[in-house]
Design a protein around this motif. Structure first.
Motif, PDB file in Angstrom:
ATOM      1  N   GLU A 201      16.380   8.702  30.513  1.00 58.50           N
ATOM      2  CA  GLU A 201      17.589   9.389  31.552  1.00 58.50           C
ATOM      3  C   GLU A 201      18.506   8.586  30.729  1.00 58.50           C
ATOM      4  OE1 GLU A 201      18.981  11.871  33.331  1.00 58.50           O
ATOM      5  OE2 GLU A 201      16.464  12.028  33.024  1.00 58.50           O
ATOM      6  N   THR A 202      18.442   7.520  29.532  1.00 52.65           N
ATOM      7  CA  THR A 202      18.434   6.590  28.537  1.00 52.65           C
ATOM      8  C   THR A 202      19.218   7.095  27.740  1.00 52.65           C
ATOM      9  OG1 THR A 202      17.030   4.787  29.300  1.00 52.65           O
ATOM     10  CG2 THR A 202      18.838   4.370  27.947  1.00 52.65           C
ATOM     11  N   ASP A 203      20.753   7.195  27.392  1.00 51.34           N
ATOM     12  CA  ASP A 203      21.024   7.990  26.169  1.00 51.34           C
ATOM     13  C   ASP A 203      20.899   7.214  25.072  1.00 51.34           C
ATOM     14  OD1 ASP A 203      23.130   8.091  24.663  1.00 51.34           O
ATOM     15  OD2 ASP A 203      24.072  10.006  25.680  1.00 51.34           O
ATOM     16  N   TYR A 204      20.648   7.883  24.321  1.00 48.47           N
ATOM     17  CA  TYR A 204      20.638   6.742  22.759  1.00 48.47           C
ATOM     18  C   TYR A 204      21.406   6.218  22.626  1.00 48.47           C
ATOM     19  CZ  TYR A 204      23.587  10.084  19.741  1.00 48.47           C
ATOM     20  OH  TYR A 204      25.236  10.840  18.994  1.00 48.47           O
ATOM     21  N   ARG A 205      23.237   5.966  22.860  1.00 44.05           N
ATOM     22  CA  ARG A 205      23.809   5.145  22.561  1.00 44.05           C
ATOM     23  C   ARG A 205      24.306   4.335  23.586  1.00 44.05           C
ATOM     24  NH1 ARG A 205      28.458  10.324  22.805  1.00 44.05           N
ATOM     25  NH2 ARG A 205      26.496  10.910  24.408  1.00 44.05           N
ATOM     26  N   ALA A 206      23.549   4.687  24.606  1.00 48.47           N
ATOM     27  CA  ALA A 206      23.962   3.113  25.742  1.00 48.47           C
ATOM     28  C   ALA A 206      22.527   2.005  24.910  1.00 48.47           C
ATOM     29  CB  ALA A 206      23.573   3.575  27.397  1.00 48.47           C
ATOM     30  N   ALA A 207      21.759   2.556  24.210  1.00 47.71           N
ATOM     31  CA  ALA A 207      20.688   1.506  24.574  1.00 47.71           C
ATOM     32  C   ALA A 207      21.171   0.174  23.420  1.00 47.71           C
ATOM     33  CB  ALA A 207      19.492   2.748  23.632  1.00 47.71           C
ATOM     34  N   THR A 208      20.499  -0.798  22.661  1.00 51.09           N
ATOM     35  CA  THR A 208      20.617  -1.548  21.514  1.00 51.09           C
ATOM     36  C   THR A 208      19.279  -2.103  20.736  1.00 51.09           C
ATOM     37  OG1 THR A 208      22.014  -2.739  23.901  1.00 51.09           O
ATOM     38  CG2 THR A 208      21.158  -4.563  21.555  1.00 51.09           C
ATOM     39  N   TYR A 209      20.064  -1.806  19.599  1.00 50.34           N
ATOM     40  CA  TYR A 209      18.869  -1.767  18.880  1.00 50.34           C
ATOM     41  C   TYR A 209      18.664  -2.979  17.902  1.00 50.34           C
ATOM     42  CZ  TYR A 209      19.025   3.401  20.099  1.00 50.34           C
ATOM     43  OH  TYR A 209      19.477   4.282  21.082  1.00 50.34           O
ATOM     44  N   GLY A 210      17.812  -4.100  17.887  1.00 50.16           N
ATOM     45  CA  GLY A 210      18.293  -5.236  16.896  1.00 50.16           C
ATOM     46  C   GLY A 210      17.348  -4.946  16.013  1.00 50.16           C
ATOM     47  N   ALA A 211      17.003  -5.882  15.194  1.00 52.53           N
ATOM     48  CA  ALA A 211      16.675  -5.300  13.584  1.00 52.53           C
ATOM     49  C   ALA A 211      15.482  -6.622  13.978  1.00 52.53           C
ATOM     50  CB  ALA A 211      17.614  -6.543  12.665  1.00 52.53           C
ATOM     51  N   PRO A 212      14.349  -5.406  13.672  1.00 54.67           N
ATOM     52  CA  PRO A 212      13.819  -4.489  13.642  1.00 54.67           C
ATOM     53  C   PRO A 212      13.307  -3.561  13.662  1.00 54.67           C
ATOM     54  CG  PRO A 212      12.066  -5.416  13.054  1.00 54.67           C
ATOM     55  CD  PRO A 212      12.929  -6.478  13.120  1.00 54.67           C
ATOM     56  N   THR A 213      14.251  -2.398  14.185  1.00 59.18           N
ATOM     57  CA  THR A 213      13.501  -1.003  14.719  1.00 59.18           C
ATOM     58  C   THR A 213      12.901  -0.247  14.874  1.00 59.18           C
ATOM     59  OG1 THR A 213      15.686  -1.396  16.570  1.00 59.18           O
ATOM     60  CG2 THR A 213      14.790   0.964  15.968  1.00 59.18           C
ATOM     61  N   PHE A 214      12.106  -0.305  15.203  1.00 61.08           N
ATOM     62  CA  PHE A 214      10.872   1.836  14.773  1.00 61.08           C
ATOM     63  C   PHE A 214      11.040   2.525  15.431  1.00 61.08           C
ATOM     64  CE2 PHE A 214       8.772  -2.559  13.294  1.00 61.08           C
ATOM     65  CZ  PHE A 214       8.634  -2.603  11.803  1.00 61.08           C
ATOM     66  N   LEU A 215      11.278   3.681  15.084  1.00 62.66           N
ATOM     67  CA  LEU A 215      11.908   5.037  15.570  1.00 62.66           C
ATOM     68  C   LEU A 215      11.071   5.683  15.338  1.00 62.66           C
ATOM     69  CD1 LEU A 215      15.726   5.361  13.983  1.00 62.66           C
ATOM     70  CD2 LEU A 215      15.180   4.203  16.135  1.00 62.66           C
ATOM     71  N   LEU A 216      10.330   5.665  16.716  1.00 64.31           N
ATOM     72  CA  LEU A 216       9.269   6.329  16.669  1.00 64.31           C
ATOM     73  C   LEU A 216       9.625   8.080  17.505  1.00 64.31           C
ATOM     74  CD1 LEU A 216       6.397   7.342  16.817  1.00 64.31           C
ATOM     75  CD2 LEU A 216       5.841   6.169  19.342  1.00 64.31           C
TER      76      LEU A 216
END
Length: 267
Positions: A201-216
């Motif tokens: 249920e987590t909207d992609y804009r609600a998460a926090t993306y640090g560096a580096p982020t690996f998008l699967l």
């Protein structure tokens, strides 16, 4: 000086045509790339074809001449031919003016330096060459450190994938790896694994993306296996407000990549 070949039966033409088949690409260690733009991008990235096939339209073209000079300076061969033979090589009825034959290049997980970028793209069992090429273009656009292909993915060196990448195959490092090799490598250093999933249920804009982020991104038809989803640090989904239940894998990757880029630039 370029030699001229106009016969379909020429052994070199037959050999190069066979590179459209994955088995021959693997045995030869070579692949085809078509189009002046793609070959110019490759040249700028330091990749020069071993063979350059070109057809004149009656006028000299400075970019074609520059490619010819670089190929010959590197010990390769330039071949002037006819549009019909270029069509046979590229598999297109209306071929572009040049076709290059390159040596395959590959990277390994240990050769990647995750400190070079805050965004890395990971695709699992990607089967469509158009999606692979588009994801590579996205990777180039957002400055991704590389694309890691997990499992039985489409060949990144197929003519269709190379064409769809519009030259990004030469600018974005590509690694092919098994999941059981990728996960320990990932956990051995910094990095957040973010999976695109409908089972959250987590909207992609609600998460926090640090560096580096690996998008699967999972397989186009089946999504990612449960074990892969469980290994992710975060699962997110892109809201679907219409009747479709999911986005195309390449589009979803692009949406996510720009959200990560936006957060990291703002932070």
């Amino acid at each position: 000086m370029a030699r001229e070949i106009t016969a379909y039966s020429n052994p070199l033409i037959k050999r190069m045509r066979a590179l459209r088949d994955k088995r021959h690409r693997r045995s030869e260690g070579l692949f085809l790339a078509e189009g002046l733009r793609i070959l110019t991008e490759a040249r700028a990235a330091g990749h020069v074809p071993k063979w350059l096939f070109f057809a004149r339209d009656g006028q000299a073209h400075p970019l074609v001449d520059a490619l010819i000079a670089d190929v010959e300076a590197a010990g390769g061969e330039a071949v002037e031919t006819i549009p019909d033979i270029l069509a046979k090589l590229s598999g297109k009825d209306n071929p572009q003016a040049v076709v290059g034959v390159f040596a395959e290049f590959s990277r390994t997980l240990p050769s990647l330096d995750r400190s070079t970028s805050g965004i890395w793209l990971v695709a699992e069992r990607l089967r469509d060459p158009g999606n692979l090429g588009t994801i590579l273009r996205t990777g180039d656009a957002v400055g991704a450190g590389g694309l890691i292909l997990i499992g039985e993915c489409v060949d990144p060196f197929s003519v269709e994938a190379v064409r769809a990448s519009m030259g990004a195959l030469f600018t974005v490092p590509v690694v092919q790896a098994a999941w059981h090799d990728f996960l320990p490598w990932l956990r051995a250093g910094p990095g957040q694994l973010v999976g695109l999933s409908l089972a959250t249920e987590t909207d992609y804009r609600a998460a926090t993306y640090g560096a580096p982020t690996f998008l699967l991104t999972g397989n186009e038809a089946r999504g990612m296996p449960g074990a892969y989803a469980s290994a992710c640090d975060t699962l997110v989904k892109i809201p679907m407000l219409g009747k479709a239940d999911s986005l195309n894998a390449a589009i979803a990757t692009a949406v996510m990549a720009y959200e990560v880029l936006g957060q990291q630039r703002a932070g």
